[in-house]
Design a protein around this motif. Structure first.
Motif, short mmCIF file in Angstrom:
data_model
loop_
_atom_site.label_atom_id
_atom_site.label_comp_id
_atom_site.label_asym_id
_atom_site.label_seq_id
_atom_site.Cartn_x
_atom_site.Cartn_y
_atom_site.Cartn_z
N TYR A 229 -7.77 -65.21 -111.08
CA TYR A 229 -6.54 -65.26 -110.28
C TYR A 229 -5.72 -66.51 -110.56
O TYR A 229 -4.48 -66.45 -110.61
CB TYR A 229 -6.89 -65.18 -108.79
N SER A 230 -6.38 -67.66 -110.73
CA SER A 230 -5.68 -68.94 -110.74
C SER A 230 -5.37 -69.50 -112.12
O SER A 230 -4.57 -70.42 -112.24
CB SER A 230 -6.52 -70.00 -110.00
N MET A 231 -6.03 -68.97 -113.18
CA MET A 231 -5.96 -69.63 -114.48
C MET A 231 -5.75 -68.65 -115.63
O MET A 231 -6.24 -67.52 -115.59
CB MET A 231 -7.24 -70.44 -114.72
N ASP A 232 -5.06 -69.13 -116.65
CA ASP A 232 -4.77 -68.33 -117.85
C ASP A 232 -5.81 -68.66 -118.92
O ASP A 232 -5.57 -69.47 -119.81
CB ASP A 232 -3.35 -68.65 -118.34
N TYR A 233 -6.95 -68.00 -118.85
CA TYR A 233 -8.01 -68.26 -119.83
C TYR A 233 -7.60 -67.85 -121.24
O TYR A 233 -7.92 -68.54 -122.21
CB TYR A 233 -9.28 -67.51 -119.46
N LYS A 234 -6.93 -66.73 -121.35
CA LYS A 234 -6.55 -66.26 -122.69
C LYS A 234 -5.62 -67.27 -123.36
O LYS A 234 -5.78 -67.59 -124.55
CB LYS A 234 -5.90 -64.88 -122.64
N GLY A 235 -4.66 -67.77 -122.61
CA GLY A 235 -3.77 -68.79 -123.16
C GLY A 235 -4.53 -70.03 -123.59
O GLY A 235 -4.23 -70.62 -124.64
N LEU A 236 -5.51 -70.44 -122.81
CA LEU A 236 -6.33 -71.60 -123.16
C LEU A 236 -7.11 -71.34 -124.44
O LEU A 236 -7.15 -72.19 -125.35
CB LEU A 236 -7.30 -71.92 -122.02
N LEU A 237 -7.74 -70.17 -124.54
CA LEU A 237 -8.53 -69.85 -125.73
C LEU A 237 -7.65 -69.77 -126.97
O LEU A 237 -8.07 -70.19 -128.06
CB LEU A 237 -9.30 -68.55 -125.52
N GLU A 238 -6.44 -69.26 -126.82
CA GLU A 238 -5.51 -69.23 -127.95
C GLU A 238 -5.15 -70.65 -128.37
O GLU A 238 -5.09 -70.95 -129.59
CB GLU A 238 -4.25 -68.45 -127.56
N TYR A 239 -4.92 -71.53 -127.40
CA TYR A 239 -4.64 -72.93 -127.71
C TYR A 239 -5.81 -73.56 -128.46
O TYR A 239 -5.62 -74.25 -129.49
CB TYR A 239 -4.36 -73.69 -126.41
N LEU A 240 -7.04 -73.33 -127.97
CA LEU A 240 -8.21 -73.92 -128.61
C LEU A 240 -8.41 -73.38 -130.03
O LEU A 240 -8.78 -74.12 -130.94
CB LEU A 240 -9.46 -73.67 -127.77
N HIS A 241 -8.18 -72.09 -130.20
CA HIS A 241 -8.30 -71.49 -131.53
C HIS A 241 -7.29 -72.11 -132.49
O HIS A 241 -7.64 -72.45 -133.64
CB HIS A 241 -8.09 -69.98 -131.43
N TYR B 102 -14.72 -60.99 -119.81
CA TYR B 102 -13.32 -61.29 -120.11
C TYR B 102 -13.20 -62.32 -121.23
O TYR B 102 -12.41 -62.14 -122.18
CB TYR B 102 -12.62 -61.81 -118.85
N LEU B 103 -13.97 -63.40 -121.15
CA LEU B 103 -13.92 -64.42 -122.20
C LEU B 103 -14.30 -63.85 -123.56
O LEU B 103 -13.63 -64.12 -124.57
CB LEU B 103 -14.85 -65.58 -121.85
N GLN B 104 -15.37 -63.07 -123.58
CA GLN B 104 -15.83 -62.49 -124.85
C GLN B 104 -14.81 -61.52 -125.43
O GLN B 104 -14.59 -61.49 -126.65
CB GLN B 104 -17.18 -61.82 -124.65
N ALA B 105 -14.15 -60.75 -124.56
CA ALA B 105 -13.11 -59.83 -125.04
C ALA B 105 -11.92 -60.60 -125.61
O ALA B 105 -11.37 -60.24 -126.66
CB ALA B 105 -12.66 -58.91 -123.91
N CYS B 106 -11.52 -61.66 -124.93
CA CYS B 106 -10.41 -62.49 -125.43
C CYS B 106 -10.76 -63.10 -126.78
O CYS B 106 -9.93 -63.10 -127.71
CB CYS B 106 -10.08 -63.59 -124.42
N LEU B 107 -11.97 -63.64 -126.89
CA LEU B 107 -12.37 -64.29 -128.14
C LEU B 107 -12.47 -63.29 -129.29
O LEU B 107 -12.14 -63.60 -130.44
CB LEU B 107 -13.70 -65.02 -127.95
N LYS B 108 -12.93 -62.08 -128.99
CA LYS B 108 -13.00 -61.05 -130.02
C LYS B 108 -11.61 -60.76 -130.57
O LYS B 108 -11.41 -60.62 -131.79
CB LYS B 108 -13.63 -59.78 -129.47
#
Length: 336
Positions: free
Chosen positions: A278-290, A326-332
């Motif tokens: 609800y509070s955070m954009d994990y996908k955006g963070l993972l894209e930044y880290l990638h 969710y994290l694993q799907a984003c990273l895939k």
């Protein structure tokens, strides 16, 4: 090639463990069954006689690692400098405690220990020889409410840069990247008697792209009048000092620190039925880290467990699984 990997901090499942619904074997099996690559451990909580466990205890831990294939990543360490009622620990006592933690991490197969926020900078240089000898890095947690603008954090970062060692770095807690105030926190506090108006004010700050921590700083370190006006009840007064512990930094705040960042806590309050937190954009963070070639773990750290409403069931297992999926799907999607 740099690759982002997922882990789970067993802190996320502390209620299951504390109330003996799950033991350490159960926790590790849960990680294995859901494709989690790494584990973050709290030795004080889950290893008997830490930081001096018996060899039998250490062997049991390594047997669990072998059985599950989960990799030991990092041990969470708390420097209890106020052990005594009449004084703080001396510098030597603090350093000696952390040396014991480094040695324990080595025995447990951990290559890193997380220093809780506010650990003083002066531990770094005396610990370096032990970090090298036992091949264990130390990393300070950058946590909301005590993030990049805190004097203690800035002092640690300055010392980290001065020493410039691969054995000294940072752990980033993603609570500094809230883009909404967590609604489970609001619901819990309002149920306890807090005023909805206080949280309406906090929500308005996030909608403007800021947060209370930043507003207080811009106001010379004092709470703005608008915030004071919505503090009405006893519960408001109790919770108000904690309201600045949810920060709204942009990911770019990490740009200059990426060479030093060794680990991430994926702070999680509430995975939604739609998928994202609800509070955070994990996908955006993972894209930044990638994009920045981060090569390390991102560890689920569920804290919504402390905001479960009375009479509602604990959701640790369900929330951890949802977060990992969710994290694993984003990273895939991002890394393939």
């Amino acid at each position: 090639m740099a690759r982002i990997k997922t882990a789970v901090s067993l802190y996320s499942l502390q209620d299951e463990y504390l109330n003996k619904r799950m033991n350490l074997e159960d926790l590790m099996t849960l990680l294995k069954d859901h494709g989690v690559e790494g584990v973050e451990m709290l030795p004080d909580q889950m290893i008997k006689n830490a930081p001096h466990p018996s060899q039998e205890e250490v062997d049991h831990w390594h047997a669990l690692l072998d059985q599950t294939g989960v990799k030991p990543v990092i041990a969470d360490v708390f420097l209890n400098s106020n052990l005594y009622n009449n004084r703080m620990l001396t510098k030597k006592e603090c350093i000696d405690l952390l040396i014991q933690e480094i040695k324990q991490a080595n025995r447990l197969g951990m290559k890193m220990i997380r220093l809780v926020s506010m650990v003083p900078y002066w531990v770094c240089e005396p610990l370096l020889p032990y970090c090298k000898e036992y091949d264990v890095a130390i990393a300070l947690e950058i946590h909301a409410g005590m993030a990049f603008d805190g004097p203690e954090t800035l002092a640690f970062i300055e010392e980290m840069k001065r020493l410039d060692s691969p054995y000294i770095g940072l752990v980033i807690d993603t609570g500094i990247f809230c883009n909404k105030f967590p609604r489970v926190v609001r619901a819990y506090e309002v149920n306890n008697g807090a005023s909805p108006e206080m949280f309406d004010y906090l929500d308005s700050l996030f909608e403007k792209g800021t947060d209370l921590h930043r507003v207080v700083k811009e106001n010379g370190g004092t709470r703005p009048d608008e915030f004071k006006q919505v503090i009405k009840t006893k519960e408001d007064h109790m919770f108000a000092p904690l309201c600045d512990g949810y920060e709204n930094y942009p990911f770019s705040v990490m740009d200059e620190y990426m060479p030093y960042i060794k680990h991430f806590h994926i702070k999680m309050f509430e995975m939604t039925p739609e998928g994202p937190e609800y509070s955070m954009d994990y996908k955006g963070l993972l894209e930044y880290l990638h994009e920045h070639q981060y090569d390390g773990y991102v560890a689920t750290e569920y804290e919504g467990n402390r905001f479960i409403l009375p009479g509602e069931p604990m959701q640790e297992i369900q929330q951890v699984i949802a977060n990992q999926q969710y994290l694993q799907a984003c990273l895939k999607e991002i890394q393939e």
